[in-house]
Scaffold this motif. Structure first.
Motif, PDB file in Angstrom:
ATOM      1  N   ASP A  35      48.572  38.124  23.435  1.00  0.00           N
ATOM      2  CA  ASP A  35      49.575  39.153  22.935  1.00  0.00           C
ATOM      3  C   ASP A  35      50.845  38.814  23.273  1.00  0.00           C
ATOM      4  O   ASP A  35      52.014  38.821  22.331  1.00  0.00           O
ATOM      5  CB  ASP A  35      49.310  40.209  23.668  1.00  0.00           C
ATOM      6  CG  ASP A  35      50.128  41.376  22.861  1.00  0.00           C
ATOM      7  OD1 ASP A  35      50.046  41.960  21.923  1.00  0.00           O
ATOM      8  OD2 ASP A  35      51.304  41.894  24.078  1.00  0.00           O
TER       9      ASP A  35
ATOM     10  N   PRO B  89      51.873  39.118  19.201  1.00  0.00           N
ATOM     11  CA  PRO B  89      51.537  40.674  19.218  1.00  0.00           C
ATOM     12  C   PRO B  89      50.369  40.887  18.499  1.00  0.00           C
ATOM     13  O   PRO B  89      50.063  40.524  17.565  1.00  0.00           O
ATOM     14  CB  PRO B  89      53.022  41.311  18.865  1.00  0.00           C
ATOM     15  CG  PRO B  89      53.974  40.173  19.010  1.00  0.00           C
ATOM     16  CD  PRO B  89      53.331  38.850  18.767  1.00  0.00           C
ATOM     17  N   LEU B  90      49.618  41.820  19.397  1.00  0.00           N
ATOM     18  CA  LEU B  90      48.533  42.497  19.007  1.00  0.00           C
ATOM     19  C   LEU B  90      48.444  43.929  18.648  1.00  0.00           C
ATOM     20  O   LEU B  90      49.276  44.619  19.429  1.00  0.00           O
ATOM     21  CB  LEU B  90      47.241  42.027  19.827  1.00  0.00           C
ATOM     22  CG  LEU B  90      47.039  40.549  20.142  1.00  0.00           C
ATOM     23  CD1 LEU B  90      46.109  40.275  21.150  1.00  0.00           C
ATOM     24  CD2 LEU B  90      46.205  39.952  18.645  1.00  0.00           C
TER      25      LEU B  90
ATOM     26  N   ILE C  12      43.444  39.068  26.458  1.00  0.00           N
ATOM     27  CA  ILE C  12      44.389  39.671  25.534  1.00  0.00           C
ATOM     28  C   ILE C  12      45.788  39.474  25.814  1.00  0.00           C
ATOM     29  O   ILE C  12      46.930  39.444  24.832  1.00  0.00           O
ATOM     30  CB  ILE C  12      43.809  41.417  25.404  1.00  0.00           C
ATOM     31  CG1 ILE C  12      42.339  41.215  24.971  1.00  0.00           C
ATOM     32  CG2 ILE C  12      45.097  42.183  24.462  1.00  0.00           C
ATOM     33  CD1 ILE C  12      42.348  40.610  23.319  1.00  0.00           C
ATOM     34  N   GLU C  13      46.204  39.898  27.054  1.00  0.00           N
ATOM     35  CA  GLU C  13      47.421  39.608  27.637  1.00  0.00           C
ATOM     36  C   GLU C  13      48.057  38.119  27.176  1.00  0.00           C
ATOM     37  O   GLU C  13      49.133  38.134  26.751  1.00  0.00           O
ATOM     38  CB  GLU C  13      47.734  39.866  28.910  1.00  0.00           C
ATOM     39  CG  GLU C  13      49.151  39.925  29.722  1.00  0.00           C
ATOM     40  CD  GLU C  13      49.114  40.168  31.232  1.00  0.00           C
ATOM     41  OE1 GLU C  13      50.338  40.223  31.695  1.00  0.00           O
ATOM     42  OE2 GLU C  13      48.258  40.558  31.656  1.00  0.00           O
TER      43      GLU C  13
ATOM     44  N   TYR D 213      46.617  40.882  14.655  1.00  0.00           N
ATOM     45  CA  TYR D 213      47.704  40.271  14.863  1.00  0.00           C
ATOM     46  C   TYR D 213      48.590  41.099  14.220  1.00  0.00           C
ATOM     47  O   TYR D 213      48.603  41.506  12.879  1.00  0.00           O
ATOM     48  CB  TYR D 213      47.870  38.876  14.275  1.00  0.00           C
ATOM     49  CG  TYR D 213      46.869  37.988  15.009  1.00  0.00           C
ATOM     50  CD1 TYR D 213      47.492  37.547  16.614  1.00  0.00           C
ATOM     51  CD2 TYR D 213      45.830  37.263  14.695  1.00  0.00           C
ATOM     52  CE1 TYR D 213      46.832  36.517  17.125  1.00  0.00           C
ATOM     53  CE2 TYR D 213      45.107  36.398  15.394  1.00  0.00           C
ATOM     54  CZ  TYR D 213      45.625  36.230  16.765  1.00  0.00           C
ATOM     55  OH  TYR D 213      44.835  35.178  17.583  1.00  0.00           O
ATOM     56  N   ARG D 214      49.800  41.534  14.778  1.00  0.00           N
ATOM     57  CA  ARG D 214      50.773  42.283  13.978  1.00  0.00           C
ATOM     58  C   ARG D 214      51.313  41.576  12.938  1.00  0.00           C
ATOM     59  O   ARG D 214      51.635  42.404  12.033  1.00  0.00           O
ATOM     60  CB  ARG D 214      51.939  42.701  15.125  1.00  0.00           C
ATOM     61  CG  ARG D 214      52.803  43.916  14.715  1.00  0.00           C
ATOM     62  CD  ARG D 214      53.633  44.374  15.729  1.00  0.00           C
ATOM     63  NE  ARG D 214      52.955  45.071  17.069  1.00  0.00           N
ATOM     64  CZ  ARG D 214      53.588  45.292  17.968  1.00  0.00           C
ATOM     65  NH1 ARG D 214      54.824  44.978  18.299  1.00  0.00           N
ATOM     66  NH2 ARG D 214      52.789  45.882  18.796  1.00  0.00           N
TER      67      ARG D 214
ATOM     68  N   TRP E 204      40.921  43.105  17.908  1.00  0.00           N
ATOM     69  CA  TRP E 204      42.377  43.244  17.668  1.00  0.00           C
ATOM     70  C   TRP E 204      43.008  42.543  16.640  1.00  0.00           C
ATOM     71  O   TRP E 204      42.492  41.595  16.465  1.00  0.00           O
ATOM     72  CB  TRP E 204      43.393  42.695  18.982  1.00  0.00           C
ATOM     73  CG  TRP E 204      42.673  43.328  20.489  1.00  0.00           C
ATOM     74  CD1 TRP E 204      41.498  43.055  21.027  1.00  0.00           C
ATOM     75  CD2 TRP E 204      43.464  44.078  21.255  1.00  0.00           C
ATOM     76  NE1 TRP E 204      41.404  43.883  22.112  1.00  0.00           N
ATOM     77  CE2 TRP E 204      42.785  44.441  22.313  1.00  0.00           C
ATOM     78  CE3 TRP E 204      44.675  44.797  21.110  1.00  0.00           C
ATOM     79  CZ2 TRP E 204      43.243  45.294  23.443  1.00  0.00           C
ATOM     80  CZ3 TRP E 204      44.979  45.429  22.211  1.00  0.00           C
ATOM     81  CH2 TRP E 204      44.385  46.008  23.273  1.00  0.00           C
TER      82      TRP E 204
END
Length: 469
Positions: free
Chosen positions: A354, A358-359, A350-351, A375-376, A373
């Motif tokens: 991200d 960004p998540l 995830i890191e 995506y922003r 998650w």
């Protein structure tokens, strides 16, 4: 617990009978479960609200275009249902019912169906950790046309495959005990000649609205996609397959060849990758809509082998609008040379993603395997399945039945329960239900939470290609 179930059934049954008579002397709202709606109302929760004095909306659109269906009683039962459609093949319940007295006889059908649902719920077992049986993974074959490093299939079929009738009997028994999600697996299930006949038989029972299989919310399939051509995808969809998950462990030809155990290096990897990408297109054209979760990708990530493919795979999912599910390399079986240093924890995956896109966390649904998650920027969803670093044993609701009829209650189990004595020389439905119920009630598996203990390393475990993943 059984006494509570019976009391609940009697209470709700009484409320439904009052509802059928048009009795409006009390108010009550109950959620009874899910009906096998047609595609327009797929999986909608059915609520019955018994509230005297509230008038049911007369607008047809109020019912046909929402997923949560609220039926409100009024002084006249005939006004209870407005333009309601369920179960296309059910003779009593397929017509578009209208406001007025002509709808009364359909209310009786509705009440009877709900009481059958309540009867089936009374027998749903819980294991030693209070986990229900809700998901069945049924393997159709132990054969596979790949040799993925994390799976290590034996490339040999089991000696005695289940017949179609035996498969259906097992599915029906499990549905009677609470299974609402069925996933067909392998080996590679597209190698099975019984796949399409089985799907067609399940579809017929789901539409019939008179048995436990009708309570299935979804039928899914996991495949490597190499045999999924345009015609096959169309047939699977027409036969009632709801969801399809395909495997894609990289976008670099050499990596694909390595992960799949192919001879021929990049050339073979490129051919396989092209076939898989075509299969994704065929699935989409057949109606497996990724935006509705009907088409997803599985990617097993191993440190030092394909971890540099995480971002390319995420980018591919974003471009295609498909959810990529990144799976930690697991110690399933005893043949894949698993070691902890080959596992990339979900948090690290995830890191990595991200940092590029960004998540925002969505979370893991109860009983689910994937932590999701989004995506922003709104470009889709990714998920991670973290059996090693973030075990989800606490609400695991899955049973697995192998292609030769062995029941496993954990992916990491060493032994299963042979179901064949209850399937031959003839199928014994009632005894089979009691057997499954009693076996699940004794279940106490939570291997992933105990992985660090020596007790988990004593026995040789069954391999994934045999268990069905």
């Amino acid at each position: 617990m059984e006494r509570e179930r019976v009391a609940e059934r009697n209470q709700l049954g009484g409320a439904l009978r009052s509802l059928n008579r048009g009795n409006t002397s009390h108010s009550q709202e109950v959620t009874l479960g899910r009906l096998p709606f047609d595609d327009q109302l797929e999986g909608g929760l059915l609520h019955v609200q018994h509230a005297g004095g509230d008038r049911f909306p007369s607008s047809d659109a109020a019912i046909t275009h929402i997923h949560h269906v609220h039926l409100t009683s009024t002084c006249e039962v005939g006004e209870l249902i407005s333009h309601w459609r369920v179960a296309p093949s059910s003779e009593d319940m397929t017509q578009h019912t209208t406001v007025g007295g002509k709808a009364c006889h359909r209310v009786t059908t509705l009440v009877n169906w709900m009481e059958r649902l309540l009867d089936s719920q009374a027998s749903e077992p819980r294991d030693q950790w209070r986990r229900p049986l809700e998901t069945l993974r049924l393997s159709l074959t132990a054969r596979c046309n790949l040799a993925c490093s994390y799976c290590q299939p034996a490339h040999q079929e089991v000696r005695q495959l289940l017949t179609l009738e035996q498969q259906l009997a097992l599915i029906e028994a499990c549905c009677h005990l609470g299974v609402r999600s069925l996933r067909l697996t392998g080996g590679e299930p597209l190698l099975s000649d019984q796949l399409e006949p089985l799907l067609q038989s399940i579809q017929k029972r789901r539409r019939a609205c008179n048995g436990p299989v009708a309570l299935l919310k979804e039928v899914a399939l996991t495949s490597n996609g190499l045999l999924l051509d345009h015609a096959k995808a169309q047939r699977l969809r027409a036969a009632g397959l709801d969801r399809l998950t395909l495997s894609l462990d990289g976008l670099d030809a050499a990596v694909v060849a390595d992960m799949a155990g192919l001879q021929g290096g990049s050339t073979a990897g490129h051919r396989t990758l092209t076939t898989l990408i075509d299969a994704i297109g065929y699935a989409r054209e057949a109606g497996f809509d990724p935006s509705a979760g009907a088409l997803k990708l599985n990617s097993v990530i191993q440190r030092g082998r394909n971890d540099h493919q995480v971002l390319p795979l995420a980018a591919f999912g974003r471009a295609q609008g498909i959810e990529c599910r990144f799976i930690e390399f697991m110690d399933v079986g005893s043949s894949n040379s698993w070691s902890l240093d080959q596992v990339i924890p979900a948090a690290e995956l995830i890191e990595m993603i991200d940092a590029e896109w960004p998540l925002v966390p969505i979370g893991r649904s109860s009983g689910g395997t994937a932590n999701r998650w989004r995506y922003r920027d709104g470009r889709g969803v990714i998920s991670v399945i973290a059996s090693v670093s973030e075990p989800f044993c606490s609400d695991c609701n899955r049973a697995r039945i192998t292609a030769d009829g062995q029941l496993y209650t954990c992916l990491f189990a060493s032994t299963g329960l042979n179901l064949r004595p209850w399937l031959e020389p003839e199928i014994q439905p009632e005894q089979l239900i009691r057997l499954l119920q009693a076996h699940w009630a004794k279940r106490h598996d939570r291997y992933s939470e105990e992985r660090h203990l020596s007790i988990t390393k004593e026995a040789k475990r069954a391999d994934m290609a045999y268990l069905g993943g």
